[in-house]
Design an enzyme around this catalytic site. Sequence first.
Site, PDB file in Angstrom:
ATOM      1  N   GLU A 130      -4.507  -5.185   1.649  1.00  0.00           N
ATOM      2  CA  GLU A 130      -3.092  -5.014   2.018  1.00  0.00           C
ATOM      3  C   GLU A 130      -2.535  -6.379   2.395  1.00  0.00           C
ATOM      4  O   GLU A 130      -3.284  -7.365   2.484  1.00  0.00           O
ATOM      5  CB  GLU A 130      -2.954  -4.020   3.177  1.00  0.00           C
ATOM      6  CG  GLU A 130      -3.200  -2.577   2.747  1.00  0.00           C
ATOM      7  CD  GLU A 130      -2.940  -1.565   3.855  1.00  0.00           C
ATOM      8  OE1 GLU A 130      -2.254  -1.904   4.836  1.00  0.00           O
ATOM      9  OE2 GLU A 130      -3.453  -0.456   3.734  1.00  0.00           O
ATOM     10  N   HIS A 254       8.698  -2.340   7.660  1.00  0.00           N
ATOM     11  CA  HIS A 254       7.823  -2.253   6.492  1.00  0.00           C
ATOM     12  C   HIS A 254       8.677  -2.492   5.244  1.00  0.00           C
ATOM     13  O   HIS A 254       9.740  -1.878   5.092  1.00  0.00           O
ATOM     14  CB  HIS A 254       7.163  -0.878   6.437  1.00  0.00           C
ATOM     15  CG  HIS A 254       5.981  -0.827   5.516  1.00  0.00           C
ATOM     16  ND1 HIS A 254       6.104  -0.963   4.155  1.00  0.00           N
ATOM     17  CD2 HIS A 254       4.664  -0.673   5.768  1.00  0.00           C
ATOM     18  CE1 HIS A 254       4.896  -0.882   3.604  1.00  0.00           C
ATOM     19  NE2 HIS A 254       4.006  -0.713   4.558  1.00  0.00           N
ATOM     20  N   ARG A 303       3.946  -8.754   6.265  1.00  0.00           N
ATOM     21  CA  ARG A 303       5.133  -7.888   6.147  1.00  0.00           C
ATOM     22  C   ARG A 303       6.432  -8.538   6.584  1.00  0.00           C
ATOM     23  O   ARG A 303       7.478  -8.300   5.991  1.00  0.00           O
ATOM     24  CB  ARG A 303       4.929  -6.649   7.023  1.00  0.00           C
ATOM     25  CG  ARG A 303       4.000  -5.713   6.390  1.00  0.00           C
ATOM     26  CD  ARG A 303       3.850  -4.461   7.175  1.00  0.00           C
ATOM     27  NE  ARG A 303       2.716  -3.805   6.571  1.00  0.00           N
ATOM     28  CZ  ARG A 303       1.992  -2.886   7.146  1.00  0.00           C
ATOM     29  NH1 ARG A 303       2.283  -2.486   8.370  1.00  0.00           N
ATOM     30  NH2 ARG A 303       0.987  -2.356   6.518  1.00  0.00           N
ATOM     31  N   HIS A 364       8.967   0.351  11.259  1.00  0.00           N
ATOM     32  CA  HIS A 364       7.621   0.899  11.040  1.00  0.00           C
ATOM     33  C   HIS A 364       6.740   0.869  12.283  1.00  0.00           C
ATOM     34  O   HIS A 364       6.009   1.814  12.528  1.00  0.00           O
ATOM     35  CB  HIS A 364       6.970   0.113   9.908  1.00  0.00           C
ATOM     36  CG  HIS A 364       5.626   0.625   9.491  1.00  0.00           C
ATOM     37  ND1 HIS A 364       5.431   1.911   9.047  1.00  0.00           N
ATOM     38  CD2 HIS A 364       4.410   0.022   9.442  1.00  0.00           C
ATOM     39  CE1 HIS A 364       4.157   2.086   8.734  1.00  0.00           C
ATOM     40  NE2 HIS A 364       3.517   0.968   8.991  1.00  0.00           N
ATOM     41  N   ARG A 399       2.364  -7.381  13.326  1.00  0.00           N
ATOM     42  CA  ARG A 399       1.028  -6.794  13.176  1.00  0.00           C
ATOM     43  C   ARG A 399       0.501  -6.961  11.756  1.00  0.00           C
ATOM     44  O   ARG A 399       1.222  -6.744  10.787  1.00  0.00           O
ATOM     45  CB  ARG A 399       1.080  -5.298  13.521  1.00  0.00           C
ATOM     46  CG  ARG A 399      -0.228  -4.579  13.253  1.00  0.00           C
ATOM     47  CD  ARG A 399      -0.173  -3.146  13.692  1.00  0.00           C
ATOM     48  NE  ARG A 399       0.785  -2.355  12.964  1.00  0.00           N
ATOM     49  CZ  ARG A 399       0.533  -1.750  11.804  1.00  0.00           C
ATOM     50  NH1 ARG A 399      -0.641  -1.873  11.219  1.00  0.00           N
ATOM     51  NH2 ARG A 399       1.462  -1.031  11.224  1.00  0.00           N
TER      52      ARG A 399
HETATM   53  C1  SIN Z   1       0.827   0.979   4.795  1.00  0.00           C
HETATM   54  O1  SIN Z   1       0.087   1.822   4.294  1.00  0.00           O
HETATM   55  O2  SIN Z   1       1.466   0.178   4.132  1.00  0.00           O
HETATM   56  C2  SIN Z   1       0.966   0.968   6.279  1.00  0.00           C
HETATM   57  C3  SIN Z   1      -0.311   0.646   6.904  1.00  0.00           C
HETATM   58  C4  SIN Z   1      -0.074   0.010   8.240  1.00  0.00           C
HETATM   59  O3  SIN Z   1       1.013   0.139   8.799  1.00  0.00           O
HETATM   60  O4  SIN Z   1      -0.967  -0.699   8.716  1.00  0.00           O
END
Ligand code: SIN
Length: 553
Positions: A130, A254, A303, A364, A399
């Site tokens: 991610e 997000h 993010r 988010h 975060r």
């Molecule tokens: C996501 O699945 O993009 C969110 C995961 C997160 O907030 O850590």
Amino acid sequence: MTKAGTFPLRLAAPPPGWEREVEVVVIGSGVAGLMVALTAATVGRVLIVTKAKLDAGSTSWAQGGIAAAIDRADDPEQHLDDTLVAGAGLCSERAVRILVEEGPHQLARLISFGALLDTDAAGNLALTREGGHGRARIVHAADATGAEVQRSLQAAVAANDRIEVMEHAFALDLVRSAPVNGTRHVVGVRVVSQDDQASGSSGIVRARTVVLASGGLGQLYASTTNPPVATGDGMAMALRAGASVADVEFVQFHPTVMWNGPGAEGQQLLVSEAVRGEGAVLLDAEGKRVMQGRHPLGDLAPRDVVAKCMSILMAEQGVDHLFLDARGLGEEKLMRHFPNIVAGCRRLGIDPVHQVVPVAPGEHFACGGVWTDRNGHTSVPGLFAVGEVACTGVHGANRLASNSLLEGLVYGQRVGAQLVLGLPAVMSPDANDEQVPALVVPGHHRVILAAEMSRHVAVRREAEGLDEVTALIADTPLHPGEGSFSPTDWEATNVHVLAGALVSAARLREESRGGHWRSDFPDTSPRWKVRIVTHLNHEGSLVHEERGLEETP
Ligand code: SIN
């Protein structure tokens, strides 16, 4: 600078008609709260108080996964580095070190509770990537990891006869002792039960310790990935009890929240960052790549970076959304990894197998919260906080993806372990607290405020807009409830004080860093490499202090 005025120090509610006693009250029932309860259950009676159903909080909605350095080629040091980079210079390195080093053990503990996570062909835990992670280190259960975490921990709680659950119970305010050597201790919580049998019945649960694990504040904004229960109740309650909050100006937006029209309100569909981790890309309306050449990690930049790039481009192009193109993943992969996201998009009229998905940044995650040390102690004795409601400094200014379920596991266990090591003596509530004027904000104000928060205190902020929201907060009427009390008013009052704390800290921080982008102060400044810590004084006014990154309450 406009002042936000004063805030209620007690919520107006029906007088308490019952009282009961336990050793530990946990407010909230997501990953952090359930881990505390499971770890602390040996100390005596543990009562989980939760506002709706046990699984109504944000944990159940978490799609992505749990970050943990478990791959042979990975190690906690690399996870630490990625977390510190994402946190934009504002993390507590000591808190992050605990997170990344204890993470793999707590992941194993979760699996021992029965969590079923995806494995690869060799039977090892499958890992994906991610944003902000230098390598694949996210364990997952397809695109519903949080739901599996919730299911397995709930089953463990149900099997533990020392843990009791009170669902549909609104925790209003913390109950405190009279001052002892000038310090008041938290000795319980005032609760209104909303269940069918005891509709509206108000009472006091006395406890030797209260743990806040009540999650985030997404509903401060008009559109969010958070469920309806996320109204910041724990942070607001802590402020009214004299505890400090920290880093509340750092709210994570997000990048890929499905855009559902300009008037969309409340909880929106998240399209997990893991979709980009598997190869999806952000495009503008002409099909040009949004993140190309903007960051070395491209679409997988942290993010805050992606959300800011998107906002700048959207402003330049005069549009209110961009697109996520996941078509390259193919139907088989999309359905195998992301069945719920595909189903959610299809329900809203877009098929990600064949169409690009309209997306825009949406609220988010609260990176800040009730200020705690690395064992969950707040600035008020008898009160702990853990999970999204808390601020250990682990997230800094932004975060890192999939560190939040991990935080709930690691810090939930640590708080539980603290309680096992010893509980404070039983103390009585201070009867004088009943004299504190009890007030509420009319419920409908929440919608008005949320619209203004989304307009002026979202990805981009500047003094003028922050002052407009401050003036709105200062002008909000307060009233004593006048005999009729509703959760809508209590939530509006919680949102009101929290918005006040957030906006005034955002106004104070004259720089841009992580999730806090001030277009009037676009640079990151060493002057602001500090935590802004906020409390309510005896008059109900917000007071800010600057504290060092490794300082604890
Ligand atoms: C996501 O699945 O993009 C969110 C995961 C997160 O907030 O850590």
